[in-house]
Design a protein around this motif. Structure first.
Motif, PDB file in Angstrom:
ATOM      1  N   PRO A  59       3.955  -5.368   5.282  1.00  0.00           N
ATOM      2  CA  PRO A  59       4.647  -4.403   4.418  1.00  0.00           C
ATOM      3  C   PRO A  59       3.744  -3.210   4.099  1.00  0.00           C
ATOM      4  CG  PRO A  59       3.827  -6.223   3.115  1.00  0.00           C
ATOM      5  CD  PRO A  59       3.475  -6.533   4.549  1.00  0.00           C
ATOM      6  N   ALA A  60       4.337  -2.166   3.515  1.00  0.00           N
ATOM      7  CA  ALA A  60       3.541  -1.005   3.066  1.00  0.00           C
ATOM      8  C   ALA A  60       2.693  -1.420   1.861  1.00  0.00           C
ATOM      9  CB  ALA A  60       4.488   0.120   2.662  1.00  0.00           C
ATOM     10  N   ARG A  61       1.665  -0.607   1.562  1.00  0.00           N
ATOM     11  CA  ARG A  61       0.811  -0.934   0.419  1.00  0.00           C
ATOM     12  C   ARG A  61       1.632  -0.883  -0.879  1.00  0.00           C
ATOM     13  NH1 ARG A  61      -4.865   2.056  -0.483  1.00  0.00           N
ATOM     14  NH2 ARG A  61      -3.938   3.110  -2.272  1.00  0.00           N
ATOM     15  N   ALA A  62       1.436  -1.893  -1.720  1.00  0.00           N
ATOM     16  CA  ALA A  62       2.269  -1.993  -2.918  1.00  0.00           C
ATOM     17  C   ALA A  62       1.719  -1.150  -4.066  1.00  0.00           C
ATOM     18  CB  ALA A  62       2.339  -3.452  -3.362  1.00  0.00           C
ATOM     19  N   SER A  63       2.618  -0.674  -4.922  1.00  0.00           N
ATOM     20  CA  SER A  63       2.228  -0.081  -6.205  1.00  0.00           C
ATOM     21  C   SER A  63       2.634  -1.054  -7.303  1.00  0.00           C
ATOM     22  CB  SER A  63       2.940   1.240  -6.437  1.00  0.00           C
ATOM     23  OG  SER A  63       2.567   2.154  -5.455  1.00  0.00           O
ATOM     24  N   THR A  64       1.862  -1.036  -8.378  1.00  0.00           N
ATOM     25  CA  THR A  64       2.060  -2.052  -9.418  1.00  0.00           C
ATOM     26  C   THR A  64       2.184  -1.381 -10.776  1.00  0.00           C
ATOM     27  OG1 THR A  64       0.608  -3.429  -8.094  1.00  0.00           O
ATOM     28  CG2 THR A  64       1.104  -4.234 -10.286  1.00  0.00           C
ATOM     29  N   MET A  65       2.951  -2.031 -11.650  1.00  0.00           N
ATOM     30  CA  MET A  65       3.160  -1.484 -12.991  1.00  0.00           C
ATOM     31  C   MET A  65       3.113  -2.627 -14.000  1.00  0.00           C
ATOM     32  SD  MET A  65       6.755   0.212 -14.139  1.00  0.00           S
ATOM     33  CE  MET A  65       7.521  -1.020 -15.162  1.00  0.00           C
ATOM     34  N   VAL A  66       2.541  -2.372 -15.165  1.00  0.00           N
ATOM     35  CA  VAL A  66       2.635  -3.352 -16.252  1.00  0.00           C
ATOM     36  C   VAL A  66       3.364  -2.685 -17.401  1.00  0.00           C
ATOM     37  CG1 VAL A  66       1.400  -4.987 -17.700  1.00  0.00           C
ATOM     38  CG2 VAL A  66       0.321  -4.084 -15.680  1.00  0.00           C
TER      39      VAL A  66
ATOM     40  N   LEU B  40       5.621  -7.405 -18.560  1.00  0.00           N
ATOM     41  CA  LEU B  40       6.221  -7.566 -17.233  1.00  0.00           C
ATOM     42  C   LEU B  40       5.263  -6.959 -16.219  1.00  0.00           C
ATOM     43  CD1 LEU B  40       9.987  -6.521 -17.642  1.00  0.00           C
ATOM     44  CD2 LEU B  40       9.034  -8.834 -17.502  1.00  0.00           C
ATOM     45  N   ILE B  41       4.989  -7.703 -15.157  1.00  0.00           N
ATOM     46  CA  ILE B  41       4.222  -7.140 -14.040  1.00  0.00           C
ATOM     47  C   ILE B  41       5.230  -6.861 -12.931  1.00  0.00           C
ATOM     48  CG2 ILE B  41       2.362  -7.521 -12.368  1.00  0.00           C
ATOM     49  CD1 ILE B  41       1.184  -9.601 -14.272  1.00  0.00           C
ATOM     50  N   VAL B  42       5.321  -5.592 -12.539  1.00  0.00           N
ATOM     51  CA  VAL B  42       6.335  -5.184 -11.553  1.00  0.00           C
ATOM     52  C   VAL B  42       5.610  -4.594 -10.353  1.00  0.00           C
ATOM     53  CG1 VAL B  42       8.434  -3.821 -11.191  1.00  0.00           C
ATOM     54  CG2 VAL B  42       7.787  -4.503 -13.512  1.00  0.00           C
ATOM     55  N   GLN B  43       6.014  -4.998  -9.157  1.00  0.00           N
ATOM     56  CA  GLN B  43       5.389  -4.455  -7.955  1.00  0.00           C
ATOM     57  C   GLN B  43       6.494  -3.989  -7.003  1.00  0.00           C
ATOM     58  OE1 GLN B  43       2.760  -6.968  -5.295  1.00  0.00           O
ATOM     59  NE2 GLN B  43       1.202  -5.924  -6.532  1.00  0.00           N
ATOM     60  N   SER B  44       6.204  -2.911  -6.285  1.00  0.00           N
ATOM     61  CA  SER B  44       7.114  -2.497  -5.216  1.00  0.00           C
ATOM     62  C   SER B  44       6.289  -2.196  -3.971  1.00  0.00           C
ATOM     63  CB  SER B  44       7.901  -1.244  -5.624  1.00  0.00           C
ATOM     64  OG  SER B  44       8.634  -0.783  -4.498  1.00  0.00           O
ATOM     65  N   ASP B  45       6.705  -2.749  -2.835  1.00  0.00           N
ATOM     66  CA  ASP B  45       6.024  -2.422  -1.576  1.00  0.00           C
ATOM     67  C   ASP B  45       6.952  -1.607  -0.667  1.00  0.00           C
ATOM     68  OD1 ASP B  45       7.826  -4.275  -0.602  1.00  0.00           O
ATOM     69  OD2 ASP B  45       6.326  -5.734   0.033  1.00  0.00           O
ATOM     70  N   ALA B  46       7.985  -0.985  -1.296  1.00  0.00           N
ATOM     71  CA  ALA B  46       8.887  -0.114  -0.515  1.00  0.00           C
ATOM     72  C   ALA B  46       8.148   1.164  -0.139  1.00  0.00           C
ATOM     73  CB  ALA B  46      10.115   0.230  -1.351  1.00  0.00           C
ATOM     74  N   LEU B  47       8.611   1.858   0.912  1.00  0.00           N
ATOM     75  CA  LEU B  47       8.002   3.150   1.272  1.00  0.00           C
ATOM     76  C   LEU B  47       8.177   4.141   0.121  1.00  0.00           C
ATOM     77  CD1 LEU B  47       9.075   3.391   5.015  1.00  0.00           C
ATOM     78  CD2 LEU B  47       6.766   3.010   4.090  1.00  0.00           C
ATOM     79  N   THR B  48       9.230   3.900  -0.671  1.00  0.00           N
ATOM     80  CA  THR B  48       9.507   4.775  -1.818  1.00  0.00           C
ATOM     81  C   THR B  48       8.977   4.158  -3.111  1.00  0.00           C
ATOM     82  OG1 THR B  48      11.599   3.608  -1.967  1.00  0.00           O
ATOM     83  CG2 THR B  48      11.627   5.713  -0.797  1.00  0.00           C
ATOM     84  N   SER B  49       7.828   3.459  -3.040  1.00  0.00           N
ATOM     85  CA  SER B  49       7.401   2.656  -4.197  1.00  0.00           C
ATOM     86  C   SER B  49       7.212   3.495  -5.460  1.00  0.00           C
ATOM     87  CB  SER B  49       6.135   1.869  -3.870  1.00  0.00           C
ATOM     88  OG  SER B  49       5.073   2.752  -3.599  1.00  0.00           O
ATOM     89  N   ALA B  50       6.759   4.748  -5.321  1.00  0.00           N
ATOM     90  CA  ALA B  50       6.551   5.577  -6.523  1.00  0.00           C
ATOM     91  C   ALA B  50       7.897   5.786  -7.237  1.00  0.00           C
ATOM     92  CB  ALA B  50       5.928   6.912  -6.139  1.00  0.00           C
TER      93      ALA B  50
END
Ligand SMILES: Cc1cc2nc3c(=O)[nH]c(=O)nc-3n(C[C@H](O)[C@H](O)[C@H](O)COP(=O)(O)OP(=O)(O)OC[C@H]3O[C@@H](n4cnc5c(N)ncnc54)[C@H](O)[C@@H]3O)c2cc1C
Length: 470
Positions: free
Chosen positions: A230-237, A290-300
């Motif tokens: 997958p693409a590199r993930a971005s993470t949010m808390v 909540l720890i949220v991660q997205s590895d979509a190309l549109t993760s931002a």
């Protein structure tokens, strides 16, 4: 819950002479009856589940030796419990009295990584993290990542249909299994499934064995499909002043169709326990994160949408990062949840799953039960899947505390069913929830379970007492 404490099965008399004769017929170097070794194979990581001392431990190295062991056990009428790493949390690998434990710890070969057809073939004792690493080296991705990824086995993962933190986007272990080799209770070897991308011939015996908890056959080889990396993930808390607000945010992120690969929840008790262990800088005033991660190309964009949903539901602070080291720290915090809570006392861990829209009702019920029973209950889990792990902290040496913990466990499990959920999202039924399975299944389905089991194992020797009450 039917068990009162870490209960031993009643002693069954065994004929020592017969057993010694039987032991001599196992393949050389495979069997041990050394009491010190055998004692280490009596139970998994669950609490308050039925367990006892097995007779012996067999450690076969290949399918032929597994079949040999099963033929001998069938002939002598000895129950067999197959065991991976013993990291299970439902008592599924607990040994009945006088049983034979069959350990897969010598079956650890990754037999094939096929990059053209994007699949891997492994023996059952392969540690899941080792397969993920091998797939990654080949530029591919094996998604399932249970919290126990560093020590649980592929055989155990398949037999419990293990989940983990990325199920929200990538599904559970069974979604990757396309073929199996397994040995039946009478020693016959069975091949199921395929190596092709598609294939619809015959009954889906592969997925009958997935999640069967060692009750239908012993899995000796596993074929899984792999994905491109997958693409590199971005993470949010996101931090919240109440657990209910966090629960509402879980539903809101779902409603907004945000493409997330992870959505984990930790409550104040869990965050405090993790902080004491790992000093990651969580603020003591936070009621839930909540720890949220997205590895979509549109993760931002995805995380911006997740942030908006969290803020709408009352998030007090949101931090977004695309730094992989920071993401690793957060995942480390999440993986520490259970060991950290275990430092607070005896822990009775539940595993229930409800529709995502009902997470808020579930967490509010858990909070009420904690107050009513005077117990601290840590709440964490894969909130995006609706799969929560309420962890009841109690004192096993105190009868009243133990009874209260069992009442709380029952109340939470019953609540999950009422909310349209299930009694186990990923840890399996095992011995801890066999009575609960019968409450979840309709009577016809329960009968079909028993019939299927009888068809594959007419003597009832594979893991008796697991999944269905003995
Ligand atoms: C800290 C921690 C975190 C965890 N996190 C998660 C998580 O996020 N998600 C999750 O799903 N689980 C989790 N678990 C639970 C556990 O790790 C999983 O259930 C795992 O799949 C068990 O694998 P194992 O190799 O330890 O199997 P065991 O515990 O040895 O066995 C589990 C069951 O599988 C059967 N079995 C094992 N090997 C075979 C085989 N070859 N053929 C047929 N049956 C077999 C056993 O008989 C038993 O019924 C966690 C456990 C711990 C301790």
């Amino acid at each position: 819950m039917t068990e009162g404490k870490d209960i031993a099965d009643p002693e069954e008399p065994t004929d020592a002479g017969d057993r010694a004769g039987l032991a001599a017929r196992f393949p050389a170097g495979v069997l041990t009856t050394d009491p010190d070794v055998v004692a280490g194979y009596a139970h998994d990581e669950s609490r308050l589940s039925r367990r006892s001392l097995p007779w012996a431990v067999a450690s076969p190295a290949n399918t032929e030796e597994v079949a040999h062991c099963l033929r001998l056990a069938a002939e002598a009428g000895i129950p067999v419990v197959v065991r991976g790493a013993g990291s299970g949390l439902s008592g599924a690998a607990n040994a009945p009295t006088g049983s034979l434990v069959l350990s897969t710890h010598r079956m650890t070969s990754i037999l094939e990584i096929d990059t053209t057809n994007r699949l891997a073939v492994v023996q059952p004792g392969v540690i899941t993290g080792a397969l993920r690493a091998a797939a990654s080296e080949a530029g591919l991705f094996y998604p399932p990542d249970p919290g126990s990824v560093a020590f649980s086995t592929m055989g155990g993962n398949v037999a419990t249909n293990a989940g983990g933190m990325c199920c929200l986007k990538y599904g559970v272990t069974g979604d990757y299994v396309i073929g199996l080799e397994a040995v039946l209770a009478d020693g016959r070897v069975l091949r199921t499934g395929r190596r092709t991308l598609k294939g619809v011939a015959g009954y889906d015996l592969t997925h009958l064995l997935v999640g069967s908890e060692g009750t239908l056959a012993i899995i000796t080889e596993i074929t899984v499909r792999l994905l491109p990396a997958p693409a590199r993930a971005s993470t949010m808390v996101a931090m919240f002043a109440s657990l209910s607000d966090a629960g509402r945010a879980v539903a809101a992120i779902g409603e907004d169709a945000v493409d997330t690969s992870m959505l984990e929840l930790l409550d104040r008790t869990t965050l405090g326990a993790v902080e004491r262990k790992a000093h990651l800088g969580f603020d003591g005033d936070v009621a839930a994160a909540l720890i949220v991660q997205s590895d979509a190309l549109t993760s931002a964009d995805e995380l911006a949408a997740a942030e908006a949903a969290c803020r709408r539901c009352g998030a007090t602070e949101v931090v977004v990062s695309s730094d992989p080291d920071e993401a690793d720290l957060l995942l480390q915090a999440r993986r520490l949840a259970l060991p950290a809570l275990e430092a607070l006392g005896d822990c009775l861990l539940d595993d229930v799953c409800v529709p995502r829209s009902r997470v808020v009702d579930l967490v509010e019920h858990i909070q009420r039960v904690g107050v009513e029973e005077g117990l601290e209950i840590g709440v964490f889990g894969h909130a995006g899947d609706g799969n929560m792990h309420p962890t009841i902290i109690f004192d096993e040496s105190d009868d009243a505390s133990r009874t209260a913990a069992m009442r709380a466990f029952d109340s939470i499990t019953a609540c999950a069913l009422r909310l349209g959920g299930t009694v186990t999202g990923e840890h399996g039924v095992g011995r801890l929830k066999s009575a609960w399975l019968l409450r979840e299944l309709d009577p016809v389905s329960a009968e079909m379970h028993a019939r299927v089991r009888h068809a594959l194992d007419p003597q009832g020797l594979l893991n008796p007492g697991c999944l269905l009450p003995g």
